[in-house]
Scaffold this motif. Sequence first.
Motif, short mmCIF file in Angstrom:
data_model
loop_
_atom_site.label_atom_id
_atom_site.label_comp_id
_atom_site.label_asym_id
_atom_site.label_seq_id
_atom_site.Cartn_x
_atom_site.Cartn_y
_atom_site.Cartn_z
N VAL A 131 9.43 4.41 -6.83
CA VAL A 131 9.04 5.55 -6.01
C VAL A 131 7.94 5.09 -5.07
CG1 VAL A 131 7.95 7.83 -6.06
CG2 VAL A 131 9.63 7.23 -7.80
N GLY A 142 5.18 5.30 -11.34
CA GLY A 142 5.93 5.57 -10.11
C GLY A 142 6.48 4.31 -9.49
N VAL A 147 4.86 5.66 -3.99
CA VAL A 147 3.77 6.48 -4.52
C VAL A 147 2.90 7.04 -3.40
CG1 VAL A 147 1.75 6.49 -6.04
CG2 VAL A 147 3.78 5.22 -6.70
N SER A 159 0.46 5.92 -11.15
CA SER A 159 0.84 5.03 -10.04
C SER A 159 1.76 3.92 -10.52
CB SER A 159 -0.40 4.45 -9.37
OG SER A 159 -1.19 5.47 -8.81
#
Length: 173
Positions: free
Chosen positions: A25, A20, A27, A17
């Motif tokens: 990103v 990311g 997540v 996590s």
Amino acid sequence: MQLVLDLIVPGILVGVSCYGMAKKVDVYDALLQGAAKGLEILLRILPALVTLLTVTAMLRASGALDLAAEALAPALRWLGIPPETVGLMVVRPISGSAALGVGSDLIAAYGPDSLIGRTAAIMLGSTETTFYTIAIYFGAAGIKKTRYAVPAALCADFAGFFFAALTARVFLG
């Protein structure tokens, strides 16, 4: 030590996590997209899984495995494979859970230290649930024609069965 083992999975989840988020990103959105794709794959492969499990249960309940064991006993003895394991050899390529059931029955009937029990245990560890694996991976990839995958995998399973029996006889017999 136990604390470290208990924290491995949560640590991986937190680490992925954080990675990311560091890469910018979303997540949570990625998690939802992955879950949706997983459900789509499940819906595509569910009919094949239900069919495989039904066929396995029918083979065990009908006594067909016992008939196959009687018919194949001379050839199996010549190859050094205990004929009592034919049920395991038939079921293993289809269903892992059914194979565990057959293996458990063999070990309960003949004992864990018998040649049959040891051969069954080695067979369970050295072969694959071929049809299950092909149904899952080929279904997930949308492949309809398996070509040579099934015969090659069944040859590998037979080699695993043969060498499991040989290993049990030579090293544990």
